[in-house]
Design an enzyme around this catalytic site. Structure first.
Site, PDB file in Angstrom:
ATOM      1  CG  HIS A  86      -2.608   4.249  -6.039  1.00  0.00           C
ATOM      2  ND1 HIS A  86      -1.082   4.927  -6.438  1.00  0.00           N
ATOM      3  CD2 HIS A  86      -2.808   5.155  -4.758  1.00  0.00           C
ATOM      4  CE1 HIS A  86      -0.939   5.588  -5.165  1.00  0.00           C
ATOM      5  NE2 HIS A  86      -2.008   5.789  -4.926  1.00  0.00           N
ATOM      6  CB  SER A 115      -5.136   1.480   0.100  1.00  0.00           C
ATOM      7  OG  SER A 115      -4.351   2.193   0.432  1.00  0.00           O
ATOM      8  CD  GLU A 142      -0.497   3.717  -9.213  1.00  0.00           C
ATOM      9  OE1 GLU A 142      -1.173   4.074  -9.244  1.00  0.00           O
ATOM     10  OE2 GLU A 142       0.465   2.758  -8.194  1.00  0.00           O
ATOM     11  NE  ARG A 149       4.058   7.065  -4.209  1.00  0.00           N
ATOM     12  CZ  ARG A 149       3.023   8.040  -4.226  1.00  0.00           C
ATOM     13  NH1 ARG A 149       1.632   7.213  -4.526  1.00  0.00           N
ATOM     14  NH2 ARG A 149       2.854   9.095  -3.614  1.00  0.00           N
ATOM     15  CG  ASP A 196      -4.723   0.753  -3.519  1.00  0.00           C
ATOM     16  OD1 ASP A 196      -5.245  -0.088  -3.386  1.00  0.00           O
ATOM     17  OD2 ASP A 196      -4.046   1.955  -3.126  1.00  0.00           O
ATOM     18  CB  VAL A 206      -1.053  -0.189   1.358  1.00  0.00           C
ATOM     19  CG1 VAL A 206      -1.999  -1.140   0.972  1.00  0.00           C
ATOM     20  CG2 VAL A 206      -0.214   0.134   2.303  1.00  0.00           C
TER      21      VAL A 206
END
Lengths: 330, 330
Positions: free
Chosen positions: B287, B289, B268, B239, B263, B237
């Site tokens: 991404h 959380s 991304e 990077r 996450d 959670v």
């Protein structure tokens, strides 16, 4: 011919369960002090004849009532579950046979399961899995659990373990039980289950974990679901028969409630044609919420401890009040 | 022409984000005391010219370095995230511009998410969903979380919130950070991240939540995964760049670890051809959380509070140590 000194123990188990028992050091210890008859449902009547003790290891079996006529000298029945409803038929209830259950074994494991499904709803973990299957990156905003209100219907040890776990995770809990009260160490406020509908509108999650009795059967019906918030989630880790299943399905369809996590059903296994399998926002698990790795050993050890108590005249653990249908709190 | 009294605030936001800001009472309050320039990436250089303050609301944007040449009088940069890596380029780091972040907004929400994925692994909730899709009633035994060992790599406020939450749920936690120590109020023991591999074998769950710095980039590589238990689950959670993604994929394939909940990713959105999407025992979320309902308002309010402090000469909240790359603990 039965030895004078050795008591007779009948053990009701499924074919696939006998190995758990015969391979267990705890049962092997018992075999040195008792004549042990392992049996499936078909042989139960024969095994019960002249038996002193019945250990219902196959705790979902409904075979005991039909074989009961053969229980000519039974003194004690132990069941490998917390719920005793499979052995609560009138002849048993009215007999002098002592009934004990496996209270305590599943408490904390079920509490973890309930917290897991609550977080699965709040964080939309099942939605993430659906999107993952489609390789779709779709950001959503999700809910906090902190401060959310939970009503736990059932104030026995499993309900208490759930209350402690959810409160530790930041939720606000209350209970519902036979008797309304305040200042309960685990629940704070306990509402009367008889007045459930008037309290349900206040809760974000409603957890069913009451024992199945004449009073609790069908407690969650259309009126109960109608009283819940449309955003509420219903969790059942008690018994399927606490719920009027058709009413639950209708409540989910109509949006009277927002979701359900169901570990128990009025018919188990859940029939393949049940609409529950495919309803959105419904999480199905196969009556396993308490069944942690090692639970079978723990169940057998609990029985073995009680058997030792029985042999030595020590008070048994987990004696069920057969009128109430559960072990009363101290 | 710029009014003498009004400071100039540039706000970097995506096209779909401008409404969050212009509709916000907090931003409307700022607009009465400052000249506010909302801009996307393409207009950032123009907006930065003569700006006193930059609010990076689009916190995943990588547009700031390319526009930085135009920042002729910038004094303060605030970013709407906890991680500051998108704005930690050398010219920014070496400048006198004060950097603040949104530390605190996401802590408890991320902690709930981490507990949710831990329980999803332990209780096999994703396995239940797979079976549900096939209408299959298949009992399994699942894991307890009580007593399981968790290593939280990253001892900032998010890591601390995770530690408190998991401990409250019955798990045993330790931390890993820059400096080994004992007696930490949230972690108890903190190991040195530099010696991570020697500590990893002891843990059932490993949670990555460190800030992305030169020291932490690629911290989770083949050696780290090889050091974990084959039964361990990895949760990221923090990077994506904390992880060498190819090494993670290989560790999952080979069984060096038992699962991962991810996450964040080094690219991304996660590309559609990433093998992670379809690997068993891998939970993907986009991404999100920390992104609870209301998080955008909370982020804007945090900036508005800091803006008021800046206007009135009060010390800013969440000032980042630009050499460390995060807000140092008190």
């Amino acid at each position: 011919m039965i030895g004078k000194e050795k008591p007779v123990l009948a053990v009701l188990c499924g074919d696939d369960q006998a190995g758990d028992l015969t391979g267990s050091p705890a049962m092997q210890g018992i075999e040195s002090t008792a004549l042990v008859r392992y049996t499936g449902a078909a042989g139960l009547a024969d095994a019960l004849r002249d038996a002193d003790v019945l250990f219902v290891y196959d705790f979902l079996s409904r075979a005991v009532p039909d074989a009961w006529h053969a229980a000519n000298r039974l003194r004690w029945l132990h069941i490998a579950s917390a719920g005793v409803d499979p052995v609560m038929f009138p002849a048993m209830r009215d007999s002098d046979v002592v009934l004990t259950n496996s209270r305590g074994v599943f408490d904390d494991s079920i509490a973890e399961y309930v917290l897991g499904v609550v977080l699965s709803f709040a964080k939309d973990l099942h939605g993430s899995l659906d999107l993952q299957r489609e390789r779709r990156w779709q950001h959503r905003e999700t809910e906090r659990i902190a401060g959310r209100e939970v009503l736990i219907v059932g104030t026995g040890p499993i309900g208490r373990a759930i209350a402690r776990m959810l409160r530790a995770a930041g939720m606000r809990v209350a209970g519902a039980g036979r008797r309304a009260r305040t200042g309960d160490p685990d629940f704070g406020t306990v509402h009367a289950s008889a007045a459930l509908a008037e309290h349900l509108p206040a809760y974000d999650y409603v957890v069913a974990v009451a024992p199945l009795t004449e009073q609790t059967k069908g407690l969650f019906d259309a009126a109960a679901f109608a009283a819940m918030k449309p955003s509420a989630r219903f969790v059942n880790v008690g018994r399927g028969e606490l719920v009027v299943t058709g009413d639950l399905i209708e409540a989910l369809r109509s949006g009277a409630i927002a979701g359900a996590a169901l570990d128990v059903f009025d018919t188990e296994p859940l029939p393949a044609d049940s609409p529950l399998w495919t309803m959105p926002r419904v999480l199905i698990s196969p009556h396993m919420s308490g069944d942690f790795l090692g639970w079978r050993d723990t169940l057998i050890e609990l029985f073995a401890d009680n058997f030792h108590r029985w042999r030595t005249g020590t008070p048994l653990r987990n004696v069920v009040d057969k009128q109430l249908g559960y072990v009363p709190s101290e």
